[in-house]
Design a protein around this motif. Structure first.
Motif, PDB file in Angstrom:
ATOM      1  N   GLY A 126       0.790  -1.230   0.000  1.00  0.00           N
ATOM      2  CA  GLY A 126       0.000   0.000   0.000  1.00  0.00           C
ATOM      3  C   GLY A 126       0.814   1.268   0.000  1.00  0.00           C
ATOM      4  N   ASP A 127       2.143   1.171   0.032  1.00  0.00           N
ATOM      5  CA  ASP A 127       3.002   2.350   0.013  1.00  0.00           C
ATOM      6  C   ASP A 127       3.173   2.830  -1.430  1.00  0.00           C
ATOM      7  OD1 ASP A 127       4.630   4.344   0.857  1.00  0.00           O
ATOM      8  OD2 ASP A 127       6.293   3.065   1.516  1.00  0.00           O
ATOM      9  N   ALA A 128       3.759   4.013  -1.606  1.00  0.00           N
ATOM     10  CA  ALA A 128       4.065   4.550  -2.933  1.00  0.00           C
ATOM     11  C   ALA A 128       5.503   5.017  -2.922  1.00  0.00           C
ATOM     12  CB  ALA A 128       3.127   5.698  -3.289  1.00  0.00           C
ATOM     13  N   ILE A 129       6.289   4.567  -3.900  1.00  0.00           N
ATOM     14  CA  ILE A 129       7.731   4.793  -3.877  1.00  0.00           C
ATOM     15  C   ILE A 129       8.207   5.331  -5.223  1.00  0.00           C
ATOM     16  CG2 ILE A 129       8.180   3.006  -2.139  1.00  0.00           C
ATOM     17  CD1 ILE A 129       8.935   1.113  -4.405  1.00  0.00           C
ATOM     18  N   ALA A 130       9.451   5.826  -5.205  1.00  0.00           N
ATOM     19  CA  ALA A 130      10.145   6.228  -6.429  1.00  0.00           C
ATOM     20  C   ALA A 130      11.296   5.259  -6.653  1.00  0.00           C
ATOM     21  CB  ALA A 130      10.652   7.661  -6.304  1.00  0.00           C
ATOM     22  N   LEU A 131      11.581   4.938  -7.912  1.00  0.00           N
ATOM     23  CA  LEU A 131      12.572   3.923  -8.246  1.00  0.00           C
ATOM     24  C   LEU A 131      13.785   4.544  -8.918  1.00  0.00           C
ATOM     25  CD1 LEU A 131      10.166   1.183  -9.704  1.00  0.00           C
ATOM     26  CD2 LEU A 131      11.166   1.280  -7.408  1.00  0.00           C
ATOM     27  N   GLY A 132      14.955   3.957  -8.623  1.00  0.00           N
ATOM     28  CA  GLY A 132      16.186   4.390  -9.262  1.00  0.00           C
ATOM     29  C   GLY A 132      16.473   3.577 -10.513  1.00  0.00           C
ATOM     30  N   GLU A 133      17.725   3.622 -10.966  1.00  0.00           N
ATOM     31  CA  GLU A 133      18.108   2.921 -12.182  1.00  0.00           C
ATOM     32  C   GLU A 133      18.112   1.404 -11.979  1.00  0.00           C
ATOM     33  OE1 GLU A 133      21.815   4.353 -13.575  1.00  0.00           O
ATOM     34  OE2 GLU A 133      21.090   6.386 -13.998  1.00  0.00           O
ATOM     35  N   VAL A 134      17.919   0.670 -13.064  1.00  0.00           N
ATOM     36  CA  VAL A 134      17.917  -0.796 -13.023  1.00  0.00           C
ATOM     37  C   VAL A 134      19.338  -1.289 -12.761  1.00  0.00           C
ATOM     38  CG1 VAL A 134      17.474  -2.900 -14.338  1.00  0.00           C
ATOM     39  CG2 VAL A 134      15.973  -0.909 -14.611  1.00  0.00           C
ATOM     40  N   VAL A 135      19.478  -2.180 -11.766  1.00  0.00           N
ATOM     41  CA  VAL A 135      20.797  -2.733 -11.441  1.00  0.00           C
ATOM     42  C   VAL A 135      20.905  -4.209 -11.814  1.00  0.00           C
ATOM     43  CG1 VAL A 135      21.178  -1.087  -9.564  1.00  0.00           C
ATOM     44  CG2 VAL A 135      20.044  -3.272  -9.072  1.00  0.00           C
ATOM     45  N   MET A 136      19.767  -4.849 -12.083  1.00  0.00           N
ATOM     46  CA  MET A 136      19.783  -6.277 -12.403  1.00  0.00           C
ATOM     47  C   MET A 136      18.501  -6.621 -13.148  1.00  0.00           C
ATOM     48  SD  MET A 136      19.762  -9.540  -9.783  1.00  0.00           S
ATOM     49  CE  MET A 136      20.727  -8.633  -8.588  1.00  0.00           C
ATOM     50  N   THR A 137      18.569  -7.584 -14.079  1.00  0.00           N
ATOM     51  CA  THR A 137      17.378  -8.070 -14.782  1.00  0.00           C
ATOM     52  C   THR A 137      17.107  -9.519 -14.388  1.00  0.00           C
ATOM     53  OG1 THR A 137      18.576  -8.908 -16.705  1.00  0.00           O
ATOM     54  CG2 THR A 137      17.936  -6.576 -16.739  1.00  0.00           C
ATOM     55  N   GLY A 138      16.023 -10.065 -14.924  1.00  0.00           N
ATOM     56  CA  GLY A 138      15.647 -11.433 -14.594  1.00  0.00           C
ATOM     57  C   GLY A 138      16.666 -12.470 -15.016  1.00  0.00           C
ATOM     58  N   GLU A 139      17.565 -12.129 -15.958  1.00  0.00           N
ATOM     59  CA  GLU A 139      18.577 -13.090 -16.370  1.00  0.00           C
ATOM     60  C   GLU A 139      19.554 -13.411 -15.245  1.00  0.00           C
ATOM     61  OE1 GLU A 139      20.474 -11.764 -19.892  1.00  0.00           O
ATOM     62  OE2 GLU A 139      18.653 -11.784 -21.096  1.00  0.00           O
ATOM     63  N   GLY A 140      19.631 -12.527 -14.240  1.00  0.00           N
ATOM     64  CA  GLY A 140      20.524 -12.781 -13.118  1.00  0.00           C
ATOM     65  C   GLY A 140      19.925 -13.683 -12.060  1.00  0.00           C
ATOM     66  N   ILE A 141      18.632 -14.036 -12.196  1.00  0.00           N
ATOM     67  CA  ILE A 141      17.956 -14.882 -11.216  1.00  0.00           C
ATOM     68  C   ILE A 141      18.099 -16.345 -11.635  1.00  0.00           C
ATOM     69  CG2 ILE A 141      15.804 -15.385 -10.024  1.00  0.00           C
ATOM     70  CD1 ILE A 141      16.853 -12.596  -9.472  1.00  0.00           C
ATOM     71  N   LYS A 142      18.713 -17.146 -10.785  1.00  0.00           N
ATOM     72  CA  LYS A 142      18.860 -18.571 -11.073  1.00  0.00           C
ATOM     73  C   LYS A 142      17.670 -19.364 -10.562  1.00  0.00           C
ATOM     74  CE  LYS A 142      21.988 -22.495 -10.319  1.00  0.00           C
ATOM     75  NZ  LYS A 142      23.251 -22.942  -9.686  1.00  0.00           N
ATOM     76  N   ASP A 143      17.199 -19.042  -9.363  1.00  0.00           N
ATOM     77  CA  ASP A 143      16.086 -19.792  -8.775  1.00  0.00           C
ATOM     78  C   ASP A 143      15.468 -18.968  -7.669  1.00  0.00           C
ATOM     79  OD1 ASP A 143      14.316 -21.846  -8.381  1.00  0.00           O
ATOM     80  OD2 ASP A 143      15.639 -23.014  -7.073  1.00  0.00           O
ATOM     81  N   ALA A 144      14.223 -19.280  -7.343  1.00  0.00           N
ATOM     82  CA  ALA A 144      13.520 -18.657  -6.223  1.00  0.00           C
ATOM     83  C   ALA A 144      12.527 -19.672  -5.688  1.00  0.00           C
ATOM     84  CB  ALA A 144      12.802 -17.382  -6.663  1.00  0.00           C
ATOM     85  N   ARG A 145      12.411 -19.743  -4.366  1.00  0.00           N
ATOM     86  CA  ARG A 145      11.548 -20.765  -3.770  1.00  0.00           C
ATOM     87  C   ARG A 145      10.978 -20.254  -2.458  1.00  0.00           C
ATOM     88  NH1 ARG A 145      16.488 -20.846  -3.495  1.00  0.00           N
ATOM     89  NH2 ARG A 145      17.656 -21.175  -1.571  1.00  0.00           N
ATOM     90  N   ALA A 146       9.795 -20.741  -2.133  1.00  0.00           N
ATOM     91  CA  ALA A 146       9.145 -20.397  -0.866  1.00  0.00           C
ATOM     92  C   ALA A 146       9.582 -21.388   0.208  1.00  0.00           C
ATOM     93  CB  ALA A 146       7.630 -20.429  -1.043  1.00  0.00           C
ATOM     94  N   THR A 147      10.026 -20.867   1.352  1.00  0.00           N
ATOM     95  CA  THR A 147      10.468 -21.723   2.468  1.00  0.00           C
ATOM     96  C   THR A 147       9.903 -21.168   3.773  1.00  0.00           C
ATOM     97  OG1 THR A 147      12.502 -20.419   2.757  1.00  0.00           O
ATOM     98  CG2 THR A 147      12.617 -22.339   1.287  1.00  0.00           C
TER      99      THR A 147
END
Length: 730
Positions: A126-147
């Motif tokens: 519910g917050d509202a923010i301002a974003l800076g420059e992109v530092v990483m894209t999805g190609e840098g993500i190898k895996d993600a999992r819920a634990t």
């Protein structure tokens, strides 16, 4: 052939036939068929990358899609490249493609961006923010999992990095850690589709300027299990390196597929039984041998499809049933040749051998023309129709083996036992019809121009259908969405009114049978398709959707172009082949008859108001092969009779009359199978059968009405050679 050599040849053929049948039986017992989605139910989606996208980008996009499909939990999904810019995704069992298309079609890259302060970009909390420059894209993500969260209640999301991503993550967290806890600047956002999916704060334990070191991190928060799994799915599935567009989507219910299999099986059984009874009635013991050979053909053709791993589709299933009827042709050619040889020699075994040798050229030529049509289907068609081309090709090759090897072995084993009773063989006479025709001295082509004029009248009627009614193209060629339903009560007028009130005033509603209903519209998205289905449900008091098909405008235009290219190449290929095998006059005459058959079939569909779709294209190309097949048999006989030096009119008339029993008997064999498909099948099977029945009649008649007289007129203008006598005056 000397007796020892004949016995050795028979032994070799017998061992070959036995080995092939044994291998076929083993394959049938051990290999399960691969059913297409139109038979087992599911969704097929074709995605297209931009034309400027590289092949490597499309490959990477397919890998991202593969991970996303895995997350859908679909059993045995199939992903494959189709050309340079298309990816085909098959999802068995998926009846609602909305979620699948939503997951597969996400186009924006997953981005990691620092939060610079308060702004206008909303976050999940519910917050509202301002974003800076992109530092990483999805190609840098190898895996993600819920634990489970090790530091408290609820769940966390663990993220693993790859490549240069760990250093980028360390830099952005080192800068964020310099902001005080709770400040906006201490947050790092994960953004997908310009939407912030998570904006966690850097843990207070991380020192300013140091950052989080290592190849992984953990996002904590007040996540339930479902929320954590959804966030992990978004992060680990990443984003596509290039945008993709859905250009085709087909969804078929499992009930419709099961009904199609049952209808095709019934049609195959009924058609084969009727064809078998006809063969036995016409050719007696030789006909029974042909029935046994057809059984071997069916086993061999089906086993070959299993061994090759070919996917069995609805048109492919119809093609398999059709090929059973067409397999009769080679046997009939051999039997008629054997009858002719027996009339001259009165020695049954020798007549059978000569019958096989004499029919070999016509069998080869007629099957090559069918293979040309099947090859075009495989090369230019897509989806299920490509499967029809594969099935037809396998069927043609299997029928050659059945007729030239299996039938020959069986006949050579049986015929010596019938020398004293040749009447039992069914090959002892030319037949009553042929004997009567040849004894009457009928001259068919005294006035060939009259035959051409009659053909021209039929052609004008067919063209009139295109001018007056117009040809209704299916969504495959125009682009749009086709939805099919079944309902206990179908009132097309009420459905149209309900669709108009729901905003689908341009929808085309057609009914099939007592409970079938189809709705065709322009290209609409999945949400609109759901609203359309709800409108149909209200109008019918409860309808079940059994099929959902979407073709993009670009793909529809491409399929139209491919259809025209296929027809043009088919005509050119047949002309070239016939010019080499015979001469250019007979080749031109055959192509004229072929074009006439195509126009008649298209015009008939226009008059009947039937839709010309991709299955119709398959039927049209099959008719081309069948039409040329019939002309080839007649012109093969013309080539033989020319050696007598008789005038062209007499040669052509004799050739047509002498091959008439083959034409009629083969046509009846195919007619039984197609009639069974028409009566016992429904939907596209019935339309497919209708097209082939019209083509069967047109192709059979056009040989005598169009091809033969055109060949005579060309021969009159440009004789084949100086020593060929001129036609006698009439």
């Amino acid at each position: 052939m000397p007796r020892p050599r004949a016995r050795r040849a028979l032994l070799i053929r017998g061992l070959l036939a036995l080995g092939v049948l044994a291998a076929s039986t083993f394959t049938l017992l051990t290999v399960q068929p691969r059913l297409g989605l139109d038979l087992r139910g599911g969704t097929r989606i074709v995605l297209e990358t931009p034309s400027e996208a590289t092949s490597d980008a499309t490959d990477r996009a397919m890998e991202v899609l593969r991970r996303r499909v895995d997350e859908l939990g679909v059993a045995e999904p199939v992903l494959a490249r189709s050309g340079d810019h298309r990816i085909v995704v098959e999802l068995p069992g998926v009846q609602d493609p909305t979620e699948a298309i939503d997951v597969l079609g996400r186009t924006a890259q997953l981005r990691v961006q620092p939060v610079t302060g308060p702004g206008d970009v909303p976050t999940p909390d519910g917050d509202a923010i301002a974003l800076g420059e992109v530092v990483m894209t999805g190609e840098g993500i190898k895996d993600a999992r819920a634990t489970p969260n090790p530091q408290g209640v609820g769940y966390a999301v663990g993220v693993d990095f790859q490549g240069d991503a760990p250093r980028a993550w360390q830099r952005v967290t080192a800068e964020a850690a310099c902001s005080p806890p709770g400040a906006h600047g201490r947050r790092v956002a994960f953004v997908l589709d310009d939407e912030v999916v998570s904006a966690p704060q850097v843990d207070p334990s991380v020192a300013c300027g140091t950052g989080m070191i290592g190849g992984s991190t953990r996002i904590t928060g007040r996540f339930g299990q479902v929320e954590a799994e959804e966030l992990a799915l978004v992060i680990r599935s990443g984003a596509l390196p290039v945008p993709v567009e859905v250009v085709e989507q087909r969804t078929v219910g499992p009930t419709l597929g099961a009904e199609a299999i049952e209808a095709s099986a019934r049609a195959a059984v009924v058609g084969v039984v009727l064809t078998g009874l006809f063969l036995v009635f016409t050719y007696r013991l030789a006909g029974l041998v042909a029935v046994l050979a057809l059984g071997g053909y069916a086993a061999l053709a089906y086993a070959a499809m299993l061994w090759l791993g070919a996917t069995l589709t609805l048109p492919g299933l119809a093609g398999f049933v059709l090929a059973i009827g067409m397999a009769v042709d080679a046997n009939v050619l051999v039997f008629e040749r054997s009858r002719e040889e027996y009339a001259r020699r009165k020695r049954l075994p020798r007549s059978v051998d000569q019958g096989f040798r004499g029919a070999l050229g016509a069998v080869a030529d007629s099957n090559v023309t069918t293979l040309l049509a099947a090859g075009l289907l495989f090369w230019l068609a897509t989806g299920p129709v490509k499967g029809f081309g594969v099935t037809l090709s396998i069927g043609v090759l299997a029928s050659l083996f059945s007729a030239l090897v299996l039938s020959r072995v069986l006949l050579r084993l049986v015929v010596p036992l019938l020398e004293r009773r040749p009447a039992w063989s069914g090959l002892h006479s030319l037949g009553r019809v042929r004997t009567w025709l040849t004894s009457r001295g009928i001259a068919l082509f005294r006035r060939p121009e009259r035959w051409v004029l009659a053909a021209g009248v039929v052609l004008l009627v067919a063209v009139g259908g295109l001018v007056v009614r117009g040809l209704e193209l299916g969504v495959e060629f125009t682009g749009g969405r086709m939805l099919e339903f079944t309902a206990s009560s179908v009132d097309s007028g009420r459905v149209r009114a309900e669709l108009a009130s729901a905003g689908f005033g341009d929808a085309v509603v057609t009914t099939s049978g007592a409970d079938g209903l189809s709705v065709r519209t322009g290209p609409i998205d999945s949400a609109a398709a759901v609203r359309l289905g709800e409108a149909v449900d209200r109008a019918t008091g409860g309808a079940e959707q059994v099929a959902n098909e979407l073709i993009g405008p670009s793909l529809g235009s491409e399929l139209r172009r491919n259809a025209l290219v296929a027809l043009a190449i088919a005509v050119a290929a047949q002309l070239g082949y016939l010019a080499v095998r015979f001469d250019w006059r007979l080749g031109v005459a055959t192509v004229v008859a072929l074009i006439t058959d195509v126009v008649v079939l298209v015009g008939a569909f226009a008059w009947l108001g039937k839709t010309a779709d991709a299955v119709f294209l398959a039927a049209l190309l099959t008719v081309i092969g069948y039409s040329v097949n019939d002309s080839v048999v007649v012109f093969d006989r013309v080539r033989e009779l020319r050696r007598t030096g008789a005038p062209a009119r007499e040669v052509m008339s004799s050739a047509v009359l002498q091959t008439l029993p083959r034409t009629v008997n083969t046509g009846i064999g195919v007619l039984f199978v197609l009639a069974a498909l028409l009566v016992l099948g429904d939907g596209s099977l019935a339309d497919f059968s209708t097209a082939l029945l019209i083509g069967l009649v047109a192709g059979t008649v056009s040989t005598a009405v169009t091809a033969a007289p055109v060949a005579i007129l060309l021969e009159d203008r440009r004789p084949a050679g100086r020593h060929v006598p001129k036609a006698r005056p009439v």
